[in-house]
Design a protein around this motif. Structure first.
Motif, mmCIF file in Angstrom:
data_model
loop_
_atom_site.group_PDB
_atom_site.id
_atom_site.type_symbol
_atom_site.label_atom_id
_atom_site.label_comp_id
_atom_site.label_asym_id
_atom_site.label_seq_id
_atom_site.Cartn_x
_atom_site.Cartn_y
_atom_site.Cartn_z
ATOM 1 N N THR A 89 0.819 -1.213 0.000
ATOM 2 C CA THR A 89 0.000 0.000 0.000
ATOM 3 C C THR A 89 0.853 1.263 0.000
ATOM 4 O O THR A 89 0.477 2.273 -0.576
ATOM 5 N N ARG A 118 -4.324 -1.067 -8.246
ATOM 6 C CA ARG A 118 -3.850 0.185 -7.633
ATOM 7 C C ARG A 118 -3.214 1.115 -8.644
ATOM 8 O O ARG A 118 -2.685 2.153 -8.263
ATOM 9 N N GLU A 349 -15.210 1.044 9.531
ATOM 10 C CA GLU A 349 -16.661 1.260 9.479
ATOM 11 C C GLU A 349 -17.229 1.691 10.822
ATOM 12 O O GLU A 349 -18.254 2.356 10.885
ATOM 13 N N SER A 369 -3.866 6.188 0.028
ATOM 14 C CA SER A 369 -4.508 4.892 0.277
ATOM 15 C C SER A 369 -5.347 4.955 1.555
ATOM 16 O O SER A 369 -6.369 4.304 1.661
ATOM 17 N N VAL A 372 -8.507 6.520 0.531
ATOM 18 C CA VAL A 372 -9.312 5.562 -0.230
ATOM 19 C C VAL A 372 -9.983 4.563 0.709
ATOM 20 O O VAL A 372 -11.174 4.264 0.587
ATOM 21 N N ARG A 373 -9.231 4.084 1.710
ATOM 22 C CA ARG A 373 -9.818 3.116 2.652
ATOM 23 C C ARG A 373 -10.963 3.734 3.442
ATOM 24 O O ARG A 373 -11.978 3.081 3.696
ATOM 25 N N ALA A 375 -12.846 6.191 2.446
ATOM 26 C CA ALA A 375 -13.961 6.383 1.513
ATOM 27 C C ALA A 375 -14.687 5.060 1.276
ATOM 28 O O ALA A 375 -15.922 5.021 1.248
ATOM 29 N N GLU A 376 -13.908 3.967 1.128
ATOM 30 C CA GLU A 376 -14.527 2.653 0.897
ATOM 31 C C GLU A 376 -15.368 2.226 2.093
ATOM 32 O O GLU A 376 -16.380 1.551 1.940
ATOM 33 N N ALA A 377 -14.916 2.622 3.307
ATOM 34 C CA ALA A 377 -15.672 2.265 4.511
ATOM 35 C C ALA A 377 -16.819 3.245 4.750
ATOM 36 O O ALA A 377 -17.586 3.096 5.701
ATOM 37 N N GLY A 378 -16.918 4.266 3.902
ATOM 38 C CA GLY A 378 -17.993 5.241 4.036
ATOM 39 C C GLY A 378 -17.809 6.184 5.215
ATOM 40 O O GLY A 378 -18.777 6.716 5.747
#
Ligand SMILES: Nc1nc2c(ncn2[C@@H]2O[C@H](COP(=O)(O)OP(=O)(O)OP(=O)(O)O)[C@@H](O)[C@H]2O)c(=O)[nH]1
Ligand SMILES: [Mg+2]
Length: 410
Positions: A89, A118, A349, A369, A372-373, A375-378
């Motif tokens: 990462t 990536r 989360e 990164s 991004v993580r 954002a992915e977890a909201g």
């Protein structure tokens, strides 16, 4: 870190990955020209990532990272594999080392998928080409897979063939990938005067300036600008002494309010942390994250994350001031968790918001990164500088030099 060394976050990170016994450590030794990593025919010799800072010409300062085999097994082995993944990462460029006598295996293809997901530039070091079997397997692969062929470099860590070409290609790849981001100099014309406000309080390190201040001064000097450095206590005097207002004022976030009152409203003003965030990550995303702080409620969990483990200065902001400011701003009973260094917790989360430090010790890829993580977890994520400016009602002013970020404020 020695005073004359390029800080780790400014170096291009090149990671070497692959199966156990592929020859990762041998190739790293050949590339660095040093017997840095332990090599043996025992599978799983390397148990922890090993980093080496070096100059890689024609690129410049890099960090070379040797990692444990991605096929390690058992409870301990899985932890090692997880560490190798985390190392990935934080890399800017990757090298997949393959034992050419064995050929490309399923875990190698999985790694290639990860590089591609990536959008990370990578090479495949087809190792052990001193053996005929490796050359035969390479011919096979190239005949079948034209796409991969373009990434392959035949090498032998044993007799050194291909190592020079590998270094050359890595340097060029990393160079073309490096984004032409400036810390500050793109905001002002050459010859401009820029005032930098650097408080020297108990939390300032002895005898030196902190990294964001060093980077800003250096970038201004490179661009032929005139940085004027003072404490907030001398700011009014410094402004008076100038024949014309400065083109920009950059301040430490902690004294932003005072500085905003002292600097005329017509002079663009921003903070070191906002500059660092823009340099390393996504400023617009962080501005959106700051707006979300207003919605925090009783019982919400907030993660306060730092990229380093040893900055007294950041630690004080992170563990003491930030929780207090957040509690005051929201009026809610929040619960705080803290992380520092290269660790960034799993299970994001469960947090209602993340507030991150400026990330001066992290490279751009690691900072991105993390965004991004989140954002992915909201989970909305912001940073110290943006959060402080927002909670003190001065974010709009500090974003004036950045129109896209200002637009995200609404
Ligand atoms: N013939 C030949 N043998 C090599 C070459 N490179 C590495 N080896 C041998 O391959 C074995 C494994 O090398 P390492 O460099 O320890 O491999 P590694 O990928 O770091 O292995 P782990 O740390 O266990 O994951 C050793 O016995 C090396 O001597 C090469 O270019 N040619
Ligand atoms: Mg090894």
């Amino acid at each position: 870190m020695g005073l004359n060394e390029t800080p780790s976050g400014e170096r291009v990170h090149i990671g070497f990955f692959g199966l156990r016994n592929a020859g990762k450590s041998s190739v790293v030794n050949a590339v660095t020209g040093q017997e840095l990593c332990v090599v043996s025919d025992v599978r799983g010799t390397t148990t922890d990532p090993v980093k080496k800072a070096m100059e890689l010409l024609p690129l410049g300062p890099v960090v070379i990272i040797d990692t444990p085999g991605i096929d390690d097994q058992g409870e301990l082995g899985e932890k090692r594999v997880a560490r190798a993944r985390r190392t990935l990462t934080g890399c800017d460029v990757s090298v997949l080392v393959v034992d050419g006598t064995v050929g490309l295996m399923a875990p190698d293809r999985e790694l290639i998928r990860q590089f591609e997901a990536r959008q990370m530039p990578y090479l495949i070091a087809w190792n052990k080409c001193d053996r005929d079997a490796a050359l035969a397997n390479l011919d096979d692969l190239c005949a079948k897979d034209a796409e991969l062929k373009g990434h392959v470099q035949a090498v032998s860590a044993l007799d050194g063939r291909g190592i020079g070409e590998l270094k050359e290609r890595l340097a060029h790849m990393a160079k073309s990938d490096a984004r032409e981001r400036r810390v500050v100099a793109d905001l002002v014309d050459a010859g401009s005067t820029v005032v930098l406000v650097c408080p020297i309080d108990a939390s300032a390190p002895k005898g030196r300036l902190i990294l964001p201040q060093q980077l800003v001064i250096r970038d201004l000097l490179d661009a032929g600008c005139i940085p004027i450095v003072c404490r907030e206590t001398e700011l009014a005097g410094a402004l008076d002494a100038l024949a014309e207002p400065p083109a920009l004022v950059v301040t430490d976030s902690q004294v932003f309010e005072y500085v905003a009152r002292t600097v005329p409203g017509t002079v663009p003003l921003t903070s070191f942390s906002i500059l660092m965030l823009r340099y390393k990550g996504d400023l617009v995303e962080a501005v959106r994250g700051a707006a979300a702080l207003d919605g925090l409620r009783d019982g919400d969990r907030v993660l306060i994350a730092e990229g380093c483990t040893h900055h007294r200065q950041c630690e004080d902001i992170g563990t003491v001031k930030m929780p207090r400011w957040l509690a005051e701003h929201t009026g809610a009973g929040l619960s705080f968790e803290f992380s520092s260094g290269t660790g960034f917790p799993e299970g994001l989360e469960s947090f209602a918001a993340i507030v991150h430090c400026g990330g001066c010790m992290l490279n751009a890829r690691e900072m991105r990164s993390r965004q991004v993580r989140a954002a992915e977890a909201g989970v909305p994520m912001t940073n110290y500088g943006v959060a402080i400016a927002h909670m003190h009602g001065i974010l709009r002013r500090s974003l004036a030099p950045f129109p896209e970020a200002l637009a995200a404020l609404g």
